[in-house]
Design a protein around this motif. Structure first.
Motif, short mmCIF file in Angstrom:
data_model
loop_
_atom_site.label_atom_id
_atom_site.label_comp_id
_atom_site.label_asym_id
_atom_site.label_seq_id
_atom_site.Cartn_x
_atom_site.Cartn_y
_atom_site.Cartn_z
N ARG A 47 29.40 35.55 48.40
CA ARG A 47 28.56 34.92 47.39
C ARG A 47 28.76 33.41 47.43
NH1 ARG A 47 29.19 33.36 42.17
NH2 ARG A 47 27.33 33.48 40.89
N LYS A 48 27.66 32.69 47.31
CA LYS A 48 27.72 31.23 47.34
C LYS A 48 27.30 30.69 45.97
CE LYS A 48 26.18 27.29 50.05
NZ LYS A 48 25.32 26.85 51.15
N PRO A 49 28.29 30.34 45.11
CA PRO A 49 27.96 29.85 43.77
C PRO A 49 27.11 28.58 43.83
CG PRO A 49 30.31 30.33 43.97
CD PRO A 49 29.72 30.41 45.34
N GLY A 50 26.23 28.44 42.87
CA GLY A 50 25.42 27.24 42.77
C GLY A 50 24.15 27.29 43.59
N ARG A 51 23.83 28.43 44.12
CA ARG A 51 22.66 28.56 44.99
C ARG A 51 21.35 28.19 44.29
NH1 ARG A 51 21.52 34.36 47.24
NH2 ARG A 51 19.30 34.17 47.18
N LYS A 53 21.17 26.16 41.56
CA LYS A 53 21.42 25.01 40.70
C LYS A 53 20.17 24.13 40.64
CE LYS A 53 24.76 21.39 39.77
NZ LYS A 53 26.06 20.84 40.15
N GLY A 54 19.79 23.79 39.40
CA GLY A 54 18.63 22.94 39.20
C GLY A 54 17.30 23.68 39.22
N GLN A 55 17.30 24.96 39.49
CA GLN A 55 16.06 25.73 39.57
C GLN A 55 15.82 26.59 38.33
OE1 GLN A 55 15.52 27.85 43.27
NE2 GLN A 55 16.85 26.41 44.33
#
Length: 77
Positions: A47-51, A53-55
């Motif tokens: 898992r890649k946290p922040g994928r 972000k801003g969306q």
């Protein structure tokens, strides 16, 4: 389905198809369960946290209590 080791060696392709169709296949050795034949599952990517972000946008009143909803749960009708 339970098959012995010899039968599993002779019918591996057929057993593999059955497993992919959802059937459970247990391979026995000396009459006792020895192996479970299961379909291969690809490796999960970490898992890649922040994928996103801003969306994702939350409404300004997102955390405000809605009395009509909470009173229904708390029995304050």
């Amino acid at each position: 389905m339970k098959v012995n080791m010899h039968e599993a060696k002779s019918n591996l392709s057929k057993l593999g198809e059955k497993v992919w169709q959802g059937e459970r296949v247990v391979i026995a050795k000396a009459g006792k369960p020895y192996l479970d034949l299961v379909p291969h599952k690809g490796e999960l990517k970490p898992r890649k946290p922040g994928r996103f972000k801003g969306q994702i946008k939350l409404a300004a009143d997102f955390n405000e209590e809605i009395k009509e909803v909470t009173s229904g749960f708390e029995g304050d009708e």
